[in-house]
Design a protein around this motif. Structure first.
Motif, PDB file in Angstrom:
ATOM      1  N   VAL A 195       0.679  -1.275   0.018  1.00 13.02           N
ATOM      2  CA  VAL A 195       0.047  -0.031  -0.028  1.00 13.02           C
ATOM      3  C   VAL A 195       0.842   1.212  -0.045  1.00 13.02           C
ATOM      4  O   VAL A 195       1.824   1.520   0.795  1.00 13.02           O
ATOM      5  CB  VAL A 195      -0.942   0.070   1.127  1.00 13.02           C
ATOM      6  CG1 VAL A 195      -1.819   1.289   1.059  1.00 13.02           C
ATOM      7  CG2 VAL A 195      -1.894  -1.153   1.244  1.00 13.02           C
ATOM      8  N   PHE A 196       0.511   1.951  -1.134  1.00 11.70           N
ATOM      9  CA  PHE A 196       1.518   3.294  -1.014  1.00 11.70           C
ATOM     10  C   PHE A 196       0.292   4.421  -0.814  1.00 11.70           C
ATOM     11  O   PHE A 196      -0.588   4.780  -1.674  1.00 11.70           O
ATOM     12  CB  PHE A 196       2.079   3.448  -2.638  1.00 11.70           C
ATOM     13  CG  PHE A 196       2.780   2.291  -2.958  1.00 11.70           C
ATOM     14  CD1 PHE A 196       4.134   2.223  -2.664  1.00 11.70           C
ATOM     15  CD2 PHE A 196       2.212   1.256  -3.617  1.00 11.70           C
ATOM     16  CE1 PHE A 196       4.917   1.170  -2.892  1.00 11.70           C
ATOM     17  CE2 PHE A 196       3.076   0.214  -3.988  1.00 11.70           C
ATOM     18  CZ  PHE A 196       4.326   0.117  -3.640  1.00 11.70           C
ATOM     19  N   MET A 197       0.646   5.105   0.376  1.00  8.23           N
ATOM     20  CA  MET A 197      -0.309   5.800   1.125  1.00  8.23           C
ATOM     21  C   MET A 197       0.138   7.233   1.260  1.00  8.23           C
ATOM     22  O   MET A 197       1.326   7.673   1.970  1.00  8.23           O
ATOM     23  CB  MET A 197      -0.603   5.237   2.349  1.00  8.23           C
ATOM     24  CG  MET A 197      -1.611   6.196   3.132  1.00  8.23           C
ATOM     25  SD  MET A 197      -3.184   6.014   2.447  1.00  8.23           S
ATOM     26  CE  MET A 197      -4.129   4.817   3.417  1.00  8.23           C
ATOM     27  N   CYS A 198      -0.468   8.149   0.548  1.00  7.33           N
ATOM     28  CA  CYS A 198      -0.033   9.694   0.815  1.00  7.33           C
ATOM     29  C   CYS A 198      -1.109  10.198   1.865  1.00  7.33           C
ATOM     30  O   CYS A 198      -2.560  10.313   1.473  1.00  7.33           O
ATOM     31  CB  CYS A 198      -0.390  10.227  -0.695  1.00  7.33           C
ATOM     32  SG  CYS A 198       1.015   9.707  -1.767  1.00  7.33           S
ATOM     33  N   HIS A 199      -0.765  10.392   3.136  1.00  8.86           N
ATOM     34  CA  HIS A 199      -1.649  10.781   4.168  1.00  8.86           C
ATOM     35  C   HIS A 199      -1.895  12.422   3.953  1.00  8.86           C
ATOM     36  O   HIS A 199      -1.070  12.967   3.482  1.00  8.86           O
ATOM     37  CB  HIS A 199      -1.005  10.431   5.524  1.00  8.86           C
ATOM     38  CG  HIS A 199      -1.021   8.845   5.605  1.00  8.86           C
ATOM     39  ND1 HIS A 199       0.178   8.122   5.944  1.00  8.86           N
ATOM     40  CD2 HIS A 199      -1.887   7.993   6.030  1.00  8.86           C
ATOM     41  CE1 HIS A 199       0.046   7.123   6.208  1.00  8.86           C
ATOM     42  NE2 HIS A 199      -1.533   6.903   6.314  1.00  8.86           N
ATOM     43  N   VAL A 200      -2.975  12.684   4.686  1.00  8.41           N
ATOM     44  CA  VAL A 200      -3.598  14.012   4.823  1.00  8.41           C
ATOM     45  C   VAL A 200      -3.811  14.407   6.287  1.00  8.41           C
ATOM     46  O   VAL A 200      -3.839  13.377   7.232  1.00  8.41           O
ATOM     47  CB  VAL A 200      -5.111  14.133   3.916  1.00  8.41           C
ATOM     48  CG1 VAL A 200      -6.192  13.369   4.732  1.00  8.41           C
ATOM     49  CG2 VAL A 200      -5.202  15.594   3.803  1.00  8.41           C
ATOM     50  N   ALA A 201      -3.716  15.867   6.543  1.00  7.71           N
ATOM     51  CA  ALA A 201      -4.135  16.127   7.805  1.00  7.71           C
ATOM     52  C   ALA A 201      -3.028  15.771   8.887  1.00  7.71           C
ATOM     53  O   ALA A 201      -3.512  15.670  10.071  1.00  7.71           O
ATOM     54  CB  ALA A 201      -5.400  15.999   8.402  1.00  7.71           C
ATOM     55  N   GLU A 202      -1.880  15.446   8.484  1.00 13.22           N
ATOM     56  CA  GLU A 202      -0.751  15.200   9.612  1.00 13.22           C
ATOM     57  C   GLU A 202      -0.512  16.541  10.344  1.00 13.22           C
ATOM     58  O   GLU A 202      -0.413  16.240  11.617  1.00 13.22           O
ATOM     59  CB  GLU A 202       0.537  14.668   8.660  1.00 13.22           C
ATOM     60  CG  GLU A 202       1.711  14.144   9.526  1.00 13.22           C
ATOM     61  CD  GLU A 202       2.638  14.890  10.356  1.00 13.22           C
ATOM     62  OE1 GLU A 202       3.243  14.496  11.074  1.00 13.22           O
ATOM     63  OE2 GLU A 202       2.499  16.338   9.788  1.00 13.22           O
ATOM     64  N   GLU A 203      -0.384  17.452   9.755  1.00 16.43           N
ATOM     65  CA  GLU A 203      -0.091  18.760  10.363  1.00 16.43           C
ATOM     66  C   GLU A 203      -0.947  19.277  11.304  1.00 16.43           C
ATOM     67  O   GLU A 203      -0.585  19.854  12.403  1.00 16.43           O
ATOM     68  CB  GLU A 203       0.263  19.880   9.463  1.00 16.43           C
ATOM     69  CG  GLU A 203       1.135  19.399   8.324  1.00 16.43           C
ATOM     70  CD  GLU A 203       2.648  19.543   8.811  1.00 16.43           C
ATOM     71  OE1 GLU A 203       2.826  19.606  10.340  1.00 16.43           O
ATOM     72  OE2 GLU A 203       3.644  19.402   8.051  1.00 16.43           O
ATOM     73  N   GLN A 204      -2.108  18.681  11.370  1.00 11.91           N
ATOM     74  CA  GLN A 204      -3.289  19.052  12.456  1.00 11.91           C
ATOM     75  C   GLN A 204      -3.432  18.037  13.593  1.00 11.91           C
ATOM     76  O   GLN A 204      -4.215  18.184  14.452  1.00 11.91           O
ATOM     77  CB  GLN A 204      -4.585  19.157  11.992  1.00 11.91           C
ATOM     78  CG  GLN A 204      -4.686  20.800  10.947  1.00 11.91           C
ATOM     79  CD  GLN A 204      -4.103  20.525   9.715  1.00 11.91           C
ATOM     80  OE1 GLN A 204      -3.777  19.492   9.087  1.00 11.91           O
ATOM     81  NE2 GLN A 204      -3.686  21.766   9.086  1.00 11.91           N
ATOM     82  N   GLY A 205      -2.494  17.034  13.508  1.00 10.69           N
ATOM     83  CA  GLY A 205      -2.490  15.996  14.688  1.00 10.69           C
ATOM     84  C   GLY A 205      -2.759  14.684  13.858  1.00 10.69           C
ATOM     85  O   GLY A 205      -3.525  13.872  14.714  1.00 10.69           O
ATOM     86  N   LEU A 206      -2.018  14.101  12.825  1.00  6.66           N
ATOM     87  CA  LEU A 206      -2.133  12.869  12.286  1.00  6.66           C
ATOM     88  C   LEU A 206      -3.521  12.197  12.076  1.00  6.66           C
ATOM     89  O   LEU A 206      -3.733  11.133  12.194  1.00  6.66           O
ATOM     90  CB  LEU A 206      -1.299  11.977  13.367  1.00  6.66           C
ATOM     91  CG  LEU A 206      -0.012  12.528  14.140  1.00  6.66           C
ATOM     92  CD1 LEU A 206       0.463  11.263  15.001  1.00  6.66           C
ATOM     93  CD2 LEU A 206       1.158  13.116  13.388  1.00  6.66           C
TER      94      LEU A 206
END
Ligand SMILES: [Zn+2]
Length: 453
Positions: A195-206
């Protein structure tokens, strides 16, 4: 000396299987397939969106997080028909640094393997810029938390102030996308699903990572490893020290936790396939008082580690100065190669042997003499041999290893299990080796005592 003694007594030592110097030529080809030009092109494109703040515009075709996530999705869809690319979408209510209700989307590319067990390679594609950046934050607070975020006057309006985020975390995003491309085009039949995953909303708290991990836990999905790459593209520290030859890997303890075993695995196989690049293991969850998406997976019980560049430049983090000219493409390429080596090996290898009983106890004893190391394990499908590892009980790195045949146990005469830590890995016919399954002592119940007055 000890090894020689052991070798003389151990039965079933295998001579027929691949020795540890053997490398899989297909993995060597894959390591060599990482394209510096592709990485650079992805980073320039990500920079062109101006900001990828989770709270930025979603209706522009060229600016903000809506345009960015659509481009990442479309780009990965074009890599290979084998890749299953989708948005992984959640609606987050206003809370903390999420200043209004917002729909967020991880971008997920899955390469199905022969089995459903998963290996993740990830980064986060969202960005943030704060007043004065990470450096003023460090200088003021000493450790770097509680940043002031630039906010629009109207909290319901998109936050479209500039936040290019080319290193944080365009670098991890580009690395993840490039691995999606080369793995899906490799023609290799992996056992694990990648799974190649580009995460979002890391900067607001993972948030993106946490919500996905929570869903995976609820669906009882087996995740063997998560590689989180976050800030992996710059080799020049803000203090002037340059290091383009190593990468740091952080992992949550204790010392034989599943995440620590993943970290040791990355170092072992990175060194084999990319000997020109060193892996510096860090026995802590992340940098001091800082965090990243792997921690969200840890909290849901999954093994996960964080890759971080060796020398950070804080003046270019969480700052409008986090631009393409702060990136070393050769350095990012090397970091990508280490990810390739470890991810491909773990995805091709058998699963790690099970070394605990159904009741959870470690299958290790002092039998037969009371002074021996007697290890047992449940065989891993596809394994034709096992490699035993051990080290002094005071020390982080495996010091000795011994290849044995297709057996479900071994006795190491005279090795006190009180003085050493032991583990075992499964090895297949091509020499692919699993993560080490360690023998961990059970936690003792707290002492209780009833007294009589
Ligand atoms: Zn980051």
């Amino acid at each position: 000396m000890i090894l020689a003694v052991v070798m003389a007594f151990v039965s079933g030592v295998s001579r027929g299987v691949a020795q540890q110097a053997d490398l899989d030529p297909r993995i060597e080809t894959l390591v060599g397939a990482v394209s510096p030009d592709r990485l650079a092109a992805i980073l320039k494109k990500l920079e062109s969106f101006g900001t990828r703040n989770t709270l930025s515009s979603t209706d522009s075709p060229t600016y903000g997080i809506g345009a960015a996530r659509q481009w990442i999705l479309d780009e990965m869809k074009g890599y290979s028909p084998k890749l299953q690319v989708s948005f992984d979408t959640y609606k987050i209510a206003k809370q903390g640094r999420i200043t209004r209700d917002v729909e967020v989307r991880n971008v997920m590319a899955m390469l199905p393997g022969r089995s459903a067990r998963r290996v993740y390679v990830s980064g986060h594609y969202d960005t943030v810029a704060i007043d004065g950046g990470q450096s003023s934050n460090n200088a003021a607070a000493g450790t770097g938390t509680a940043a002031r975020l630039a906010q629009p006057a109207d909290p319901e309006a998109p936050n479209d102030t500039s936040a290019p985020g080319v290193n944080d975390d365009g670098s991890g995003t580009a690395l993840t996308m490039e691995l999606a491309r080369i793995f899906s085009r490799s023609g290799i039949d992996f056992d694990a699903t990648l799974v190649f995953m580009c995460h979002v909303a890391e900067e607001q708290g993972l948030f993106g990572a946490f919500l996905h991990a929570q869903k995976a836990a609820a669906e009882h999905i087996r995740i063997d490893a998560v590689f989180n790459n976050d800030i992996v593209g710059n080799d020049r520290g803000g203090n002037g020290i340059v290091d383009g030859a190593t990468i740091r890997v952080y992992s949550q303890g204790p010392e034989d936790s599943p995440s620590r075993e993943i970290a040791r695995f990355v170092q072992r196989w990175g060194a084999r396939y990319v000997p020109s690049h060193g892996v510096r293991l860090m026995a802590r969850p992340d940098r001091f008082n800082r965090g990243g998406d792997h921690t969200a997976y840890n909290q849901l019980g999954f093994p996960a580690v964080g890759f971080r560049e060796s020398r950070e430049n804080f003046t270019r983090q969480h700052d409008v100065r986090d631009t393409f000219d702060g990136i070393s493409i050769p350095y990012l390429t090397q970091n990508a190669r280490v990810n390739v080596a470890a991810a491909a090996t773990i995805a091709l290898a058998p699963i790690a042997p099970v070394v605990t009983t159904a009741a959870g106890g470690p299958m290790i004893s002092r039998a037969p003499t009371g002074y021996d190391a007697n290890l047992k394990w449940r065989p891993s499908p596809g394994a034709i041999a096992y490699r035993i590892f051990w080290r002094d009980a005071w020390g982080p790195d495996w010091q000795h290893d011994l290849l044995v045949g297709n057996v479900a146990g071994v006795v190491l005469p005279g090795l006190q299990i009180d003085d050493y830590v032991f583990g075992v890995a499964a090895v297949d016919a091509a020499g692919h080796e699993s993560v080490v399954a360690p023998y961990v002592s059970l936690q003792r119940a707290p002492v209780t005592a009833r007294t009589i007055r």
